[in-house]
Design an enzyme around this catalytic site. Structure first.
Site, mmCIF file in Angstrom:
data_model
loop_
_atom_site.group_PDB
_atom_site.id
_atom_site.type_symbol
_atom_site.label_atom_id
_atom_site.label_comp_id
_atom_site.label_asym_id
_atom_site.label_seq_id
_atom_site.Cartn_x
_atom_site.Cartn_y
_atom_site.Cartn_z
ATOM 1 C CE LYS A 229 -3.825 1.938 2.787
ATOM 2 N NZ LYS A 229 -4.684 1.647 3.961
ATOM 3 C CB SER B 205 -7.768 3.667 3.195
ATOM 4 O OG SER B 205 -7.016 2.948 4.178
ATOM 5 C CB SER C 241 -8.513 0.399 5.736
ATOM 6 O OG SER C 241 -9.201 1.611 5.901
#
Length: 450
Positions: free
Chosen positions: A78, A148, A172
């Protein structure tokens, strides 16, 4: 050949020398080339560098008697996780063009494991609630992948990697895993270092991984977990590697409370079918009433997160606030108004509820809820609600999301959330392995990955 279904299967091929690191990598390069134009999961791809690393591993493998756990395994990270020499922008204009000079601890560990970094996956701005990236759901491009950790979940759903790293401050990891039909372990707060990861809420942030099976989740956890002298949250927790086993001698508790009344009936039905399957296999399943205050715990999580987000970004907000997306500007502005008394009250609620929740685990070893309100919402302008994840993130409890079917209404994946006491990830791995040993929801591939 078709790319291996799981990290565990790929590792077996590498150990037997049935496939080389370069050949394994090429399978995922092909998947990326086929799926990425639709899914848009990657912020940065570094395939040339990955090929060069894989060729070096082709030579190195002949010198090794035992391979590191994640040797030669293609993965993504990420874009809030710092990577030396590779852009890390956290989905924000604030960090546009930023190239870290040091890796996050988890990336350092994976380099030591000889895992192969494919690139950086998309995220909402600083892993917060607004400004979703252009990433689409792996199963239907008209739906959100969640957030996210949008790109990490979508890349896994589309079979573009064998694992990806994500983070969770609200929901998330868990929610995007359910939306994209993949498995995800969010370990106890502090089990995996956050050093080198841009914070969202310092007392809430968890680093975890999206995988294709519970066995894979255990392998990644074993590689990444442990004390880190640069992250005080990890210092005093014991390193407890997870074993790969299947076990059914636990009581599962269906967590009952009006808090879950908004759950989509298709999701509840899929969860109950999964529990019926486990019950038929000899697992004891009982109802467990949640301690009073689930909603209050969720509200405390929101206050904590908003205050900590505002604190971290306060100076930048003061000098360059216009660079943040309007939704994050508003979130920070509201967070700056939270008083010390309000923040401390939220911590009091968190501590009280942590003690109250321990009672629920005297009635069942593992608690069960739907992972999300339902399937991934239509459109990519919002990432869906983390409401069923908030209380457990607030308490720092370990959770495991498992794919348990598809909605008959829109054919999108549905997930089940298992929750264990602090430091009891092994219970989740045991039950998850037992479930996946006799089901194949976790092996289903979306059309874009076939």
């Amino acid at each position: 050949m078709t790319s291996p279904d799981t990290l565990t299967a790929a590792r077996a091929l590498l150990e037997s020398r049935s496939i080389s690191p370069s050949e394994l990598l090429q399978e995922y390069v092909r998947n990326i080339e086929a799926a990425e134009p639709q899914v848009k999961a990657w912020k940065v791809l570094r395939l040339d560098e990955a090929r060069e690393q894989a060729r070096a591993l082709d030579r190195k493998i002949s010198t090794l008697q035992q391979l590191p756990l994640l040797f030669g395994i293609p993965y993504g990270a990420k874009d809030i996780i710092c990577t030396q020499g590779i852009p890390t922008e956290a989905g924000s204009r604030v960090l546009q063009g930023h190239i870290p000079d040091e890796d996050a601890t988890v990336i350092k560990i994976l380099k030591g494991q000889d895992a192969v970094l494919l690139g950086k996956t998309t995220t909402t701005e600083f892993a917060n609630l607004g400004n979703p990236p252009p990433t689409t759901n792996a199963w239907n491009a008209g739906h959100t992948p969640g957030g996210s950790s949008s790109g990490s979940a979508a890349a896994m759903g589309a079979r573009m990697a064998l694992f990806t790293l994500g983070t969770q401050t609200a929901g998330s990891i868990s929610r995007p895993a359910a939306f994209n039909g993949v498995t995800a372990l969010k370990a106890t707060f502090g089990r995996i270092s956050k050093t080198g990861v841009y914070p969202c809420g310092r007392s809430l942030d968890h680093v975890g991984a999206f995988t294709h099976s519970v066995e894979d989740s255990a392998l990644v956890f074993n590689a990444l977990s442990g004390p880190d002298p640069t992250d005080e949250a990890t210092r005093y927790l014991p390193y407890q590697p997870l074993s790969i086993r299947s076990h059914k001698d636990y009581t599962l508790g269906i967590l009952e409370d009006a808090y879950f009344a908004a759950a989509d009936q298709a999701g509840v039905a899929a969860m109950m079918q999964a529990l019926d399957h486990l019950r038929a296999s000899g697992v004891r399943v009982v109802p467990v009433k949640a301690p009073r205050g689930l909603a209050e715990s969720a509200r405390a999580q929101h206050v904590t997160m908003q205050a900590e987000v505002a604190s971290y970004h306060a100076e930048t907000f003061k000098t360059r606030g216009e660079l943040f997306d309007p939704s994050l500007q508003a979130f920070i502005a509201e967070g700056l108004k939270i008083s010390a008394d309000q923040y401390l009250q939220a911590q009091s609620v968190r501590n009280d509820y942590r003690m109250a929740f321990a009672q629920a685990f005297t009635e069942a070893d593992i608690l069960v809820t739907p992972t999300a309100l339902g399937t991934a919402p239509a459109g990519i302008g919002a990432t869906g609600s983390p409401v069923f994840n908030l209380p457990f993130t607030n308490l720092g409890l370990p959770t495991l999301t498992l794919p348990v079917g598809f909605s008959p209404e829109n054919a999108l994946p549905l997930g089940m959330q298992l929750i264990a006491p602090h430091l009891q990830e092994q219970r989740l791995i045991d039950m998850g392995c037992f479930y996946q040993a006799s089901t194949d929801w976790h092996l289903q591939r979306p059309p874009v990955a076939r």
